[in-house]
Motif scaffolding. Structure first.
Motif, PDB file in Angstrom:
ATOM      1  N   MET A 173       5.917  -2.811 -17.448  1.00 26.97           N
ATOM      2  CA  MET A 173       6.949  -1.797 -17.465  1.00 26.97           C
ATOM      3  C   MET A 173       8.006  -2.159 -16.426  1.00 26.97           C
ATOM      4  O   MET A 173       7.700  -2.280 -15.248  1.00 26.97           O
ATOM      5  N   GLU A 174       9.215  -2.336 -16.846  1.00 22.50           N
ATOM      6  CA  GLU A 174      10.296  -2.734 -15.951  1.00 22.50           C
ATOM      7  C   GLU A 174      10.708  -1.576 -15.049  1.00 22.50           C
ATOM      8  O   GLU A 174      10.744  -0.425 -15.448  1.00 22.50           O
ATOM      9  N   GLY A 175      11.000  -1.919 -13.786  1.00 26.83           N
ATOM     10  CA  GLY A 175      11.506  -0.921 -12.857  1.00 26.83           C
ATOM     11  C   GLY A 175      10.443  -0.086 -12.174  1.00 26.83           C
ATOM     12  O   GLY A 175      10.750   0.906 -11.552  1.00 26.83           O
ATOM     13  N   THR A 176       9.181  -0.467 -12.276  1.00 23.39           N
ATOM     14  CA  THR A 176       8.138   0.283 -11.587  1.00 23.39           C
ATOM     15  C   THR A 176       7.741  -0.460 -10.328  1.00 23.39           C
ATOM     16  O   THR A 176       8.106  -1.606 -10.125  1.00 23.39           O
ATOM     17  N   ASN A 177       6.963   0.187  -9.491  1.00 25.70           N
ATOM     18  CA  ASN A 177       6.481  -0.445  -8.274  1.00 25.70           C
ATOM     19  C   ASN A 177       4.995  -0.734  -8.357  1.00 25.70           C
ATOM     20  O   ASN A 177       4.344  -0.899  -7.344  1.00 25.70           O
ATOM     21  N   LYS A 178       4.443  -0.800  -9.538  1.00 23.69           N
ATOM     22  CA  LYS A 178       3.040  -1.120  -9.701  1.00 23.69           C
ATOM     23  C   LYS A 178       2.800  -2.534  -9.206  1.00 23.69           C
ATOM     24  O   LYS A 178       3.458  -3.471  -9.635  1.00 23.69           O
ATOM     25  N   PHE A 179       1.840  -2.683  -8.313  1.00 26.78           N
ATOM     26  CA  PHE A 179       1.561  -3.989  -7.731  1.00 26.78           C
ATOM     27  C   PHE A 179       0.395  -4.612  -8.477  1.00 26.78           C
ATOM     28  O   PHE A 179      -0.679  -4.048  -8.556  1.00 26.78           O
ATOM     29  N   SER A 180       0.619  -5.771  -9.026  1.00 31.11           N
ATOM     30  CA  SER A 180      -0.452  -6.480  -9.728  1.00 31.11           C
ATOM     31  C   SER A 180      -0.424  -7.944  -9.311  1.00 31.11           C
ATOM     32  O   SER A 180      -0.114  -8.820 -10.095  1.00 31.11           O
ATOM     33  N   GLY A 181      -0.715  -8.178  -8.055  1.00 33.12           N
ATOM     34  CA  GLY A 181      -0.645  -9.525  -7.517  1.00 33.12           C
ATOM     35  C   GLY A 181      -1.963 -10.267  -7.611  1.00 33.12           C
ATOM     36  O   GLY A 181      -2.979  -9.744  -8.073  1.00 33.12           O
ATOM     37  N   THR A 182      -1.933 -11.496  -7.151  1.00 32.45           N
ATOM     38  CA  THR A 182      -3.126 -12.324  -7.088  1.00 32.45           C
ATOM     39  C   THR A 182      -4.046 -11.809  -5.983  1.00 32.45           C
ATOM     40  O   THR A 182      -3.653 -10.948  -5.175  1.00 32.45           O
ATOM     41  N   LYS A 183      -5.244 -12.359  -5.927  1.00 29.95           N
ATOM     42  CA  LYS A 183      -6.192 -11.964  -4.885  1.00 29.95           C
ATOM     43  C   LYS A 183      -5.577 -12.183  -3.495  1.00 29.95           C
ATOM     44  O   LYS A 183      -5.688 -11.340  -2.615  1.00 29.95           O
ATOM     45  N   LYS A 184      -4.897 -13.314  -3.308  1.00 30.64           N
ATOM     46  CA  LYS A 184      -4.273 -13.622  -2.021  1.00 30.64           C
ATOM     47  C   LYS A 184      -3.167 -12.607  -1.707  1.00 30.64           C
ATOM     48  O   LYS A 184      -3.025 -12.167  -0.559  1.00 30.64           O
ATOM     49  N   GLU A 185      -2.405 -12.210  -2.717  1.00 32.51           N
ATOM     50  CA  GLU A 185      -1.336 -11.234  -2.489  1.00 32.51           C
ATOM     51  C   GLU A 185      -1.900  -9.859  -2.141  1.00 32.51           C
ATOM     52  O   GLU A 185      -1.304  -9.128  -1.356  1.00 32.51           O
ATOM     53  N   VAL A 186      -3.052  -9.520  -2.685  1.00 36.16           N
ATOM     54  CA  VAL A 186      -3.705  -8.254  -2.335  1.00 36.16           C
ATOM     55  C   VAL A 186      -4.149  -8.298  -0.870  1.00 36.16           C
ATOM     56  O   VAL A 186      -4.013  -7.311  -0.132  1.00 36.16           O
ATOM     57  N   ILE A 187      -4.628  -9.449  -0.433  1.00 31.82           N
ATOM     58  CA  ILE A 187      -5.011  -9.613   0.973  1.00 31.82           C
ATOM     59  C   ILE A 187      -3.773  -9.476   1.872  1.00 31.82           C
ATOM     60  O   ILE A 187      -3.816  -8.816   2.913  1.00 31.82           O
ATOM     61  N   ILE A 188      -2.668 -10.074   1.462  1.00 33.97           N
ATOM     62  CA  ILE A 188      -1.415  -9.956   2.216  1.00 33.97           C
ATOM     63  C   ILE A 188      -0.987  -8.490   2.286  1.00 33.97           C
ATOM     64  O   ILE A 188      -0.610  -7.991   3.345  1.00 33.97           O
ATOM     65  N   LEU A 189      -1.062  -7.795   1.160  1.00 23.53           N
ATOM     66  CA  LEU A 189      -0.711  -6.377   1.130  1.00 23.53           C
ATOM     67  C   LEU A 189      -1.608  -5.582   2.072  1.00 23.53           C
ATOM     68  O   LEU A 189      -1.147  -4.671   2.767  1.00 23.53           O
ATOM     69  N   GLY A 190      -2.876  -5.953   2.140  1.00 20.66           N
ATOM     70  CA  GLY A 190      -3.803  -5.296   3.072  1.00 20.66           C
ATOM     71  C   GLY A 190      -3.358  -5.457   4.515  1.00 20.66           C
ATOM     72  O   GLY A 190      -3.429  -4.515   5.312  1.00 20.66           O
ATOM     73  N   GLU A 191      -2.875  -6.643   4.862  1.00 22.44           N
ATOM     74  CA  GLU A 191      -2.370  -6.877   6.220  1.00 22.44           C
ATOM     75  C   GLU A 191      -1.124  -6.043   6.486  1.00 22.44           C
ATOM     76  O   GLU A 191      -0.946  -5.492   7.575  1.00 22.44           O
TER      77      GLU A 191
END
Length: 108
Positions: A1-19
């Motif tokens: 869906m265009e224009g949303t902020n749903k985050f669906s990153g890779t495992k590494k990106e989820v770790i970055i988001l956690g930091e």
């Protein structure tokens, strides 16, 4: 869906988001050294990645630290501009609005 902020990153990106989230929690507590530590870890993991949303979050946090920790408005503005530029593709409109807001810097 265009224009949303749903985050669906890779495992590494989820770790970055956690930091980044760890840094935001530390920010709310007023623990700038922990914010810096979380930011350093997130940025190290971001090397070579193309995640503009995560990069913009890091730039925003640098901006906050520049204001509250260093009292350097020029440095803060530079980081804020970099956050906005990272989001200029329009992929994350809510993040762009947040990057444009300035009240986060001074809220307690």
């Amino acid at each position: 869906m265009e224009g949303t902020n749903k985050f669906s990153g890779t495992k590494k990106e989820v770790i970055i988001l956690g930091e980044i989230i760890r840094g935001l929690i530390a920010w709310r507590r007023g623990d700038i050294p922990e914010v810096s530590q979380a930011l350093q870890k997130a940025e190290a993991d971001l090397v070579g990645r193309r995640s503009n949303m995560l990069r913009a979050q890091c730039e925003r946090m640098h901006s906050w630290i520049a204001i509250r920790g260093d009292h350097d408005l020029v440095k803060a503005e530079t980081h804020a501009q970099q956050a906005v530029e990272s989001l200029s593709d329009g992929k994350y409109p809510i993040e762009l609005v947040n990057a444009l807001r300035s009240e986060e810097h001074t809220s307690e």
